[in-house]
Design an enzyme around this catalytic site. Sequence first.
Site, short mmCIF file in Angstrom:
data_model
loop_
_atom_site.label_atom_id
_atom_site.label_comp_id
_atom_site.label_asym_id
_atom_site.label_seq_id
_atom_site.Cartn_x
_atom_site.Cartn_y
_atom_site.Cartn_z
CB VAL A 117 44.18 42.18 53.76
CG1 VAL A 117 45.12 41.09 52.87
CG2 VAL A 117 45.13 43.67 53.15
CG HIS A 133 47.14 37.08 50.08
ND1 HIS A 133 46.65 37.17 48.86
CD2 HIS A 133 47.40 35.60 49.55
CE1 HIS A 133 47.91 36.60 48.02
NE2 HIS A 133 47.82 35.39 48.65
N GLY A 202 40.10 40.94 38.28
CA GLY A 202 40.65 41.95 39.04
C GLY A 202 42.31 41.33 38.94
CG ASN A 228 42.60 42.02 34.86
OD1 ASN A 228 43.05 43.01 34.93
ND2 ASN A 228 43.34 40.83 35.53
#
Length: 260
Positions: A117, A133, A202, A228
């Site tokens: 966000v 989100h 990630g 990742n």
Amino acid sequence: MEQSEASQDAAIRQATQLLLSSRYVMAMTGAGISVESGIPPFRGPGGLWTKYGEPPMNGYQRFLEDPKRAWEERLSPTGPSQILKETIVAAQPNPGHLALVDLEQMGLLRCLITQNVDNLHRRAGSQNLAEIHGNTTLIRCIQCNARFSGDEVALDILPPPCPQCGGILKVDTVAFGEPIPPDVLQKCQEESARCDCMIVVGTSATVYPAALFPMQVHERGGTLIEVNLYESELTSMCHVSLRGPSGELLPQLVKMVREW
Ligand SMILES: [Zn+2]
């Protein structure tokens, strides 16, 4: 688990071939790419919620019950909200964010879904972006879904009314218990339905509905490339796993794509 340099090089080569042989490449990012810009994650070691406790699971209900109080708390944040606000203001996009912009500008990356966000993908320059989100720097009308930047909205009345429809405005960040805004959800679904190769960066892919999109690509026979630090729930579904910081691996991927 660290990869040896030789196996990492082979994985980047394999990822490059996948990207170049796919029709519709997407990426999905999670907290890991933001951590590399200095933003603490919510969960896991060093996470804000690990340290301060999880926020109430009925955050959206609480907003609806008293939007004025929610706005007052937003304007004068304390505890983890204050830390998050300050770190987001200070953070800069990192080479991982910029590499995703490079891939988009090369015409390879068609769409980016982010669970973050913090606005860093927009600031880096990503164009076709779905912030599933929400975005903490934006304000959204819970009635008509129109979004506004902070300076477009007067805050002398709390909660501020929507300039377009008079509905209640709320920060765009999706609260616990709040439905994903329908326009964003629809975009994610439409884009994922076209996707035959997704780079998953990630994220442990455990938060729904975001976790569904790579799984659906996999189920339809598409390929997944994982970037990742750690193995995740998705690792067993991935054709290629790149282990390490996205700020190092994604620029290496861009370089190899350019030189191919
Ligand atoms: Zn409105």
